[in-house]
Design a protein around this motif. Sequence first.
Motif, PDB file in Angstrom:
ATOM      1  N   UNK A  23       0.864  -1.174   0.000  1.00  0.00           N
ATOM      2  CA  UNK A  23       0.000   0.000   0.000  1.00  0.00           C
ATOM      3  C   UNK A  23       0.903   1.226   0.000  1.00  0.00           C
ATOM      4  N   UNK A  24       0.370   2.372  -0.362  1.00  0.00           N
ATOM      5  CA  UNK A  24       1.166   3.601  -0.350  1.00  0.00           C
ATOM      6  C   UNK A  24       0.409   4.709   0.366  1.00  0.00           C
ATOM      7  N   UNK A  25       1.195   5.619   0.940  1.00  0.00           N
ATOM      8  CA  UNK A  25       0.635   6.780   1.623  1.00  0.00           C
ATOM      9  C   UNK A  25       1.625   7.924   1.506  1.00  0.00           C
ATOM     10  N   UNK A  26       1.153   8.999   0.881  1.00  0.00           N
ATOM     11  CA  UNK A  26       1.970  10.199   0.704  1.00  0.00           C
ATOM     12  C   UNK A  26       3.328   9.878   0.084  1.00  0.00           C
ATOM     13  N   UNK A  27       3.281   9.061  -0.969  1.00  0.00           N
ATOM     14  CA  UNK A  27       4.482   8.804  -1.748  1.00  0.00           C
ATOM     15  C   UNK A  27       5.430   7.786  -1.173  1.00  0.00           C
ATOM     16  N   UNK A  28       5.002   7.052  -0.140  1.00  0.00           N
ATOM     17  CA  UNK A  28       5.871   6.025   0.451  1.00  0.00           C
ATOM     18  C   UNK A  28       5.101   4.710   0.580  1.00  0.00           C
ATOM     19  N   UNK A  29       5.850   3.615   0.470  1.00  0.00           N
ATOM     20  CA  UNK A  29       5.253   2.282   0.564  1.00  0.00           C
ATOM     21  C   UNK A  29       5.055   1.894   2.024  1.00  0.00           C
ATOM     22  N   UNK A  30       3.957   1.174   2.276  1.00  0.00           N
ATOM     23  CA  UNK A  30       3.662   0.659   3.598  1.00  0.00           C
ATOM     24  C   UNK A  30       3.342  -0.830   3.546  1.00  0.00           C
ATOM     25  N   UNK A  31       3.271  -1.432   4.712  1.00  0.00           N
ATOM     26  CA  UNK A  31       3.044  -2.877   4.816  1.00  0.00           C
ATOM     27  C   UNK A  31       1.932  -3.165   5.823  1.00  0.00           C
ATOM     28  N   UNK A  32       0.796  -2.506   5.649  1.00  0.00           N
ATOM     29  CA  UNK A  32      -0.308  -2.700   6.581  1.00  0.00           C
ATOM     30  C   UNK A  32      -0.859  -4.120   6.498  1.00  0.00           C
ATOM     31  N   UNK A  33      -0.864  -4.689   5.294  1.00  0.00           N
ATOM     32  CA  UNK A  33      -1.268  -6.085   5.130  1.00  0.00           C
ATOM     33  C   UNK A  33      -0.081  -6.978   5.498  1.00  0.00           C
TER      34      UNK A  33
ATOM     35  N   UNK B  60     -18.990   6.886 -12.305  1.00  0.00           N
ATOM     36  CA  UNK B  60     -19.665   6.173 -13.396  1.00  0.00           C
ATOM     37  C   UNK B  60     -20.195   4.837 -12.865  1.00  0.00           C
ATOM     38  N   UNK B  61     -19.883   3.718 -13.483  1.00  0.00           N
ATOM     39  CA  UNK B  61     -20.365   2.430 -12.975  1.00  0.00           C
ATOM     40  C   UNK B  61     -19.273   1.688 -12.208  1.00  0.00           C
ATOM     41  N   UNK B  62     -18.267   2.434 -11.731  1.00  0.00           N
ATOM     42  CA  UNK B  62     -17.218   1.863 -10.903  1.00  0.00           C
ATOM     43  C   UNK B  62     -15.990   1.462 -11.681  1.00  0.00           C
ATOM     44  N   UNK B  63     -14.833   1.606 -11.037  1.00  0.00           N
ATOM     45  CA  UNK B  63     -13.568   1.199 -11.658  1.00  0.00           C
ATOM     46  C   UNK B  63     -12.530   1.028 -10.556  1.00  0.00           C
ATOM     47  N   UNK B  64     -11.447   0.359 -10.904  1.00  0.00           N
ATOM     48  CA  UNK B  64     -10.366   0.156  -9.959  1.00  0.00           C
ATOM     49  C   UNK B  64     -10.580  -1.091  -9.111  1.00  0.00           C
ATOM     50  N   UNK B  65      -9.678  -1.300  -8.188  1.00  0.00           N
ATOM     51  CA  UNK B  65      -9.653  -2.543  -7.426  1.00  0.00           C
ATOM     52  C   UNK B  65      -9.626  -2.277  -5.924  1.00  0.00           C
ATOM     53  N   UNK B  66      -8.515  -1.822  -5.407  1.00  0.00           N
ATOM     54  CA  UNK B  66      -8.377  -1.600  -3.979  1.00  0.00           C
ATOM     55  C   UNK B  66      -7.154  -0.731  -3.734  1.00  0.00           C
ATOM     56  N   UNK B  67      -7.110  -0.124  -2.547  1.00  0.00           N
ATOM     57  CA  UNK B  67      -5.924   0.639  -2.162  1.00  0.00           C
ATOM     58  C   UNK B  67      -4.855  -0.257  -1.541  1.00  0.00           C
ATOM     59  N   UNK B  68      -5.088  -1.564  -1.560  1.00  0.00           N
ATOM     60  CA  UNK B  68      -4.111  -2.543  -1.081  1.00  0.00           C
ATOM     61  C   UNK B  68      -3.906  -3.613  -2.148  1.00  0.00           C
ATOM     62  N   UNK B  69      -2.706  -4.150  -2.223  1.00  0.00           N
ATOM     63  CA  UNK B  69      -2.452  -5.331  -3.035  1.00  0.00           C
ATOM     64  C   UNK B  69      -2.625  -6.574  -2.173  1.00  0.00           C
ATOM     65  N   UNK B  70      -3.103  -7.668  -2.754  1.00  0.00           N
ATOM     66  CA  UNK B  70      -3.171  -8.911  -1.971  1.00  0.00           C
ATOM     67  C   UNK B  70      -1.773  -9.446  -1.695  1.00  0.00           C
ATOM     68  N   UNK B  71      -1.643 -10.182  -0.615  1.00  0.00           N
ATOM     69  CA  UNK B  71      -0.396 -10.884  -0.324  1.00  0.00           C
ATOM     70  C   UNK B  71      -0.728 -12.353  -0.092  1.00  0.00           C
ATOM     71  N   UNK B  72       0.255 -13.217  -0.283  1.00  0.00           N
ATOM     72  CA  UNK B  72      -0.035 -14.652  -0.234  1.00  0.00           C
ATOM     73  C   UNK B  72       1.159 -15.444   0.280  1.00  0.00           C
ATOM     74  N   UNK B  73       0.864 -16.655   0.711  1.00  0.00           N
ATOM     75  CA  UNK B  73       1.891 -17.642   1.037  1.00  0.00           C
ATOM     76  C   UNK B  73       1.448 -18.983   0.502  1.00  0.00           C
ATOM     77  N   UNK B  74       2.399 -19.912   0.405  1.00  0.00           N
ATOM     78  CA  UNK B  74       2.082 -21.286   0.028  1.00  0.00           C
ATOM     79  C   UNK B  74       2.411 -22.209   1.206  1.00  0.00           C
ATOM     80  N   UNK B  75       1.612 -23.276   1.328  1.00  0.00           N
ATOM     81  CA  UNK B  75       1.881 -24.276   2.356  1.00  0.00           C
ATOM     82  C   UNK B  75       1.606 -25.659   1.775  1.00  0.00           C
ATOM     83  N   UNK B  76       2.061 -26.669   2.461  1.00  0.00           N
ATOM     84  CA  UNK B  76       1.909 -28.040   1.969  1.00  0.00           C
ATOM     85  C   UNK B  76       1.708 -28.965   3.161  1.00  0.00           C
TER      86      UNK B  76
END
Length: 504
Positions: free
Chosen positions: A309-319, A363-379
């Motif tokens: 995520x970003x705030x005021x021109x800097x990256x953050x890690x809220x997720x 209009x009828x909406x656009x865009x996704x989210x102010x956050x990117x998804x994050x993921x892990x893999x497990x087995x």
Amino acid sequence: MKKLFLIVSCLLYSILSFAQDTTSDTYTLVTYNVENLFDADGVAIYDDYRPTDEDGNPHYTKEDILTKIQNAVRVLKQYNEGKGPDVLAMVEIESDFTQGDEQSAEDFLEKYESTTLENMLGEDFNEKIADLPSELLLLKGMTEEGMWNYEMSAGKSRIGKDGEPETVQKTVTYSRFPIAHEKTKIHHLVRARPILETWINVQGHELVVFNNHWKSGAGSWEMEQVRHQNAEVLRARLDELLAEDPDLDIVLAGDFNSDYNQSHRYDFEKTAVNDILRSTGDEERVADGNTEYVYNLWYDFPIGERGSDTYRGKWGTLMQMMITSGMYDDEGLQYVDNSFSRGDFGFNTFSTSGEPKRWSSTFSGSGYSDHLPISLKFRVADDEVAYTNFSVNDDENWKPIEVAYSLPKDFITEEEFTAEDPRSNPAFYDEYVRATATVTSDYDFVVDGITYDVYAPAFRLNNVLSDIAGTEQTIQFYGRFAQYRGNWQFVVESPDFITVNSED
């Protein structure tokens, strides 16, 4: 020893496995803050998600809801070749303020099997559909697109004295594996969304997922003290579970509204995520069986690339995602080393910066989210796997990560932009424009006689334009055409996007 589910649960899993492919060697767990998926009942605490604005114009409509769900599904289908995550911890799902009859995911899907989400939010729309919570509408959208046949648990808020949920949003966890609903717990917090504890049966092994959405305001000491309580609730539950079974496989996921290195980034006396929850970058300490700490997967990422995520021109890690020591042993389930990932798929980020394309109801909406998804893999655990090259706590090497902006390669020309009133053309929304403007004394831009607001997220306009503001001297600029609270604006991301024309 890790505890296995009861034999009945294992038999149920065996039956369900015929309907869903379980032959994969690894599984994916994703957490995604979808940025306020509100339902269609027309009741919203936030002004931005009401069906009309203060002037009575259409705002967050049924068409917007359809677009938002379709866009969320597009993101989630990037996992597992279109089938979606195996386990999904969703954040910012609206609490239901017009609660209808309670119904299971299975009953809901069966009831609306003969129609589509588009028809439900269109010609078939009625009071029953308006009453549906947004997590079921999302489930319908995912099912229609051929994603897994998910089960679902919801972290519903308590109902207050006024008969309404105490929190605007909730967390929801979807799983293609059976959920032990009788073991699901909701942990209520002070001034934050409840923590949802979901127990999942993965091929007979228990996986416990805590889905979080802590109090916002990462840089505020006042809000950090509220998050102390949020962290204390989660830490106490972890200690309780790990005292019973130190090898239990646990994943903490969601929006912690803190950075992974909160204690280093801010000069706070005590931090929720590092000091109370005891999230650490010392991977080996956790892998060796220390249950007092949880390993934060952001430390798997290169230090200069950490951010979703970003705030005021800097990256953050809220997720964030964190795991307990049980995810490293040779029983039950295991974390796949260095599988932590950030979901930048190109279409959900801006080409100039990699920043998330946040949602807009214009209009009828656009865009996704102010956050990117994050993921892990497990087995399922493999006793021949050896963990090496452990990550370390490198906070002393961390510096704020500024968003790097590059000039847009694709943009709308001034001739195209001014051929008609751009404010009525959905094709221009959130697209980059290259145009000529004069600058008012208030640092608005005037293009073809129309005055627009300007937002500069990473610099101050007066540092670049003070000498010409309020004059007739022109500039050439690149700006992203958008709207904020009903006002049309250009988002100018970098001073390099502005060229002051010479006076002739």
